[in-house]
Scaffold this active site. Sequence first.
Site, PDB file in Angstrom:
ATOM      1  N   ASP A 107       0.865  -1.193   0.000  1.00 46.01           N
ATOM      2  CA  ASP A 107       0.000   0.000   0.000  1.00 46.01           C
ATOM      3  C   ASP A 107       0.901   1.241   0.000  1.00 46.01           C
ATOM      4  O   ASP A 107       2.029   1.172  -0.473  1.00 46.01           O
ATOM      5  CB  ASP A 107      -0.962  -0.070   1.204  1.00 46.01           C
ATOM      6  CG  ASP A 107      -2.243   0.730   0.984  1.00 46.01           C
ATOM      7  OD1 ASP A 107      -2.178   1.806   0.371  1.00 46.01           O
ATOM      8  OD2 ASP A 107      -3.317   0.292   1.430  1.00 46.01           O
ATOM      9  N   HIS A 130       2.228   2.107  -3.141  1.00 44.11           N
ATOM     10  CA  HIS A 130       1.298   3.057  -3.750  1.00 44.11           C
ATOM     11  C   HIS A 130       1.806   4.489  -3.666  1.00 44.11           C
ATOM     12  O   HIS A 130       1.033   5.433  -3.794  1.00 44.11           O
ATOM     13  CB  HIS A 130      -0.096   2.922  -3.121  1.00 44.11           C
ATOM     14  CG  HIS A 130      -0.769   1.610  -3.427  1.00 44.11           C
ATOM     15  ND1 HIS A 130      -2.040   1.304  -3.010  1.00 44.11           N
ATOM     16  CD2 HIS A 130      -0.333   0.517  -4.113  1.00 44.11           C
ATOM     17  CE1 HIS A 130      -2.364   0.080  -3.435  1.00 44.11           C
ATOM     18  NE2 HIS A 130      -1.337  -0.412  -4.088  1.00 44.11           N
TER      19      HIS A 130
END
Length: 403
Positions: free
Chosen positions: A222, A245
């Site tokens: 993430d 991310h």
Amino acid sequence: MALRSILRTILLLVVFLCILDANVALPIKIFNVINYGAVADGKTDNTQAFGETWKDACEYHGRSRVMVPYGTFVLRSITFVGYCNGSIAFVIKGILKAPTDPVGFANNTWIGFRYVNDLTLKGGGYLDGQGAAAWHYNDCSKNSHCSALPVTLRFDFVTNSKVHHLRSINSKNAHVNLFACYNMSISQLNLLAPRDSPNTDGIHIGNSARINISRSIIKTGDDCIAMVSGSRDIDISDIWCGPGHGISIGSLGRGPQRENVNRISVRNCSFVGTQNGLRIKTWAPSLYSLASDMSFKDIIMQDVQNPIFIDQNYCPYPPCGHQGKLRSSSVEIRNITLNNIRGTSSTKAAVKINCSGSVPCKDIVLRDIDLTYNVGHIKLAATSNCSNVFGSTYGIQNPPSCL
Ligand SMILES: *[C@@H]1O[C@H](CO)[C@@H](O)[C@H](O)[C@H]1NC(C)=O
Ligand SMILES: *[C@@H]1O[C@H](CO)[C@@H](O)[C@H](O)[C@H]1NC(C)=O
Ligand SMILES: *[C@@H]1O[C@H](CO)[C@@H](O)[C@H](O)[C@H]1NC(C)=O
Ligand SMILES: *[C@@H]1O[C@H](CO)[C@@H](O)[C@H](O)[C@H]1NC(C)=O
Ligand SMILES: *[C@@H]1O[C@H](CO)[C@@H](O)[C@H](O)[C@H]1NC(C)=O
Ligand SMILES: *[C@@H]1O[C@H](CO)[C@@H](O)[C@H](O)[C@H]1NC(C)=O
Ligand SMILES: *[C@@H]1O[C@H](CO)[C@@H](O)[C@H](O)[C@H]1NC(C)=O
Ligand SMILES: *[C@@H]1O[C@H](CO)[C@@H](O)[C@H](O)[C@H]1NC(C)=O
């Protein structure tokens, strides 16, 4: 006579200096978990031993050091609570191993520090979250309890502290979470989880100020670093991010209160194969909030899907109600500078600045942007796409600026 008095003065001075020195260099008292019954056999539950070690170290008036030596220590959920009577160093040389079963963690935490001032957490050791068995619980689109999974290292109300030289692997949820922290310096961390592990943010920050993060490698599933509501005066430098991310501000504007993020600096970072590079995301509709005064400088992108991405219509779980001006985001995005951002995008739209129709983005500065769209080894022209943005551009603009 004169000589004698000079000698006496020198003697007094020496004695005085010795006393002074003893005060300055307070002795460090060591609290070794082994002396409290901890066993480094990779099986024994050491939670109670660690808790008792902390209690004594925290009670000590002076400089204390909790020592976790080499070896593999199994540890269940634990929160180390202060405030303590002196400064504390917590030195992890060995490996701490979490139970694989994701249930039974208190406070959504594996290892927590709460109400601690003047803490130094270091040692070069590993925190092994054993997340693999938990990750399938963590898909928030399928499971409403996803956020209840334990964070590997949680800091709540921790001030004037340092965290450095540690490794966290396979966290069940975020690797590191900061809430209501002030003046912390975080460096030389190595945070690792697979690309497809859900919600394994590297460092997640909320309601905290004066936080420095530097010289760290974050490869996770993430955000590498996420800054949400109440993050202020955050200085990020020398970070390797990828997979992951990217570095994100937000999402902002979903809650019932103002969610501001201000004075963020991101310098000298690399993004390799990430989903996003630099991203600001806000929900629509939303209450008024302010995301402002941010600088992103000297950034390398390599095969990043969305290198520069401001998204005021963030909506991970449709349907979302942002059709039409009245339903647009009221988070104001102002004074954002992007300076010397170079490298490659894995999609054509390398720069996307999609702002709110009701509160447009203001004072967005693009300086020396050089991003190409790479397909295999073929370099194509990238595009930039803006809506509702005001600002200025300087120097190289590749893709041609949409401002
Ligand atoms: C600090 O020291 C006092 C007096 O020795 C003790 O009563 C107290 O429990 C200590 N505080 C902590 C957090 O251990
Ligand atoms: C949960 O947090 C509280 C402090 O807020 C602490 O007293 C308690 O020990 C924690 N529980 C565990 C199991 O660590
Ligand atoms: C910040 O914390 C450090 C210890 O990590 C301390 O030396 C310094 O004085 C603190 N700064 C402020 C402004 O409190
Ligand atoms: C954080 O970094 C800034 C700028 O590099 C520096 O001035 C400040 O002292 C640092 N603060 C801490 C807590 O390390
Ligand atoms: C920039 O970051 C890299 C690591 O990503 C580091 O090796 C280098 O020293 C940094 N350069 C500067 C000028 O800080
Ligand atoms: C814009 O933000 C920068 C920090 O990135 C800050 O130094 C500067 O003062 C801000 N400008 C205005 C007009 O607020
Ligand atoms: C901005 O977001 C809206 C809502 O998702 C979308 O309809 C529009 O196409 C986007 N504009 C750009 C330039 O990406
Ligand atoms: C910008 O985005 C809009 C909406 O998604 C799209 O229709 C348009 O073609 C895009 N423009 C460029 C130059 O990519």
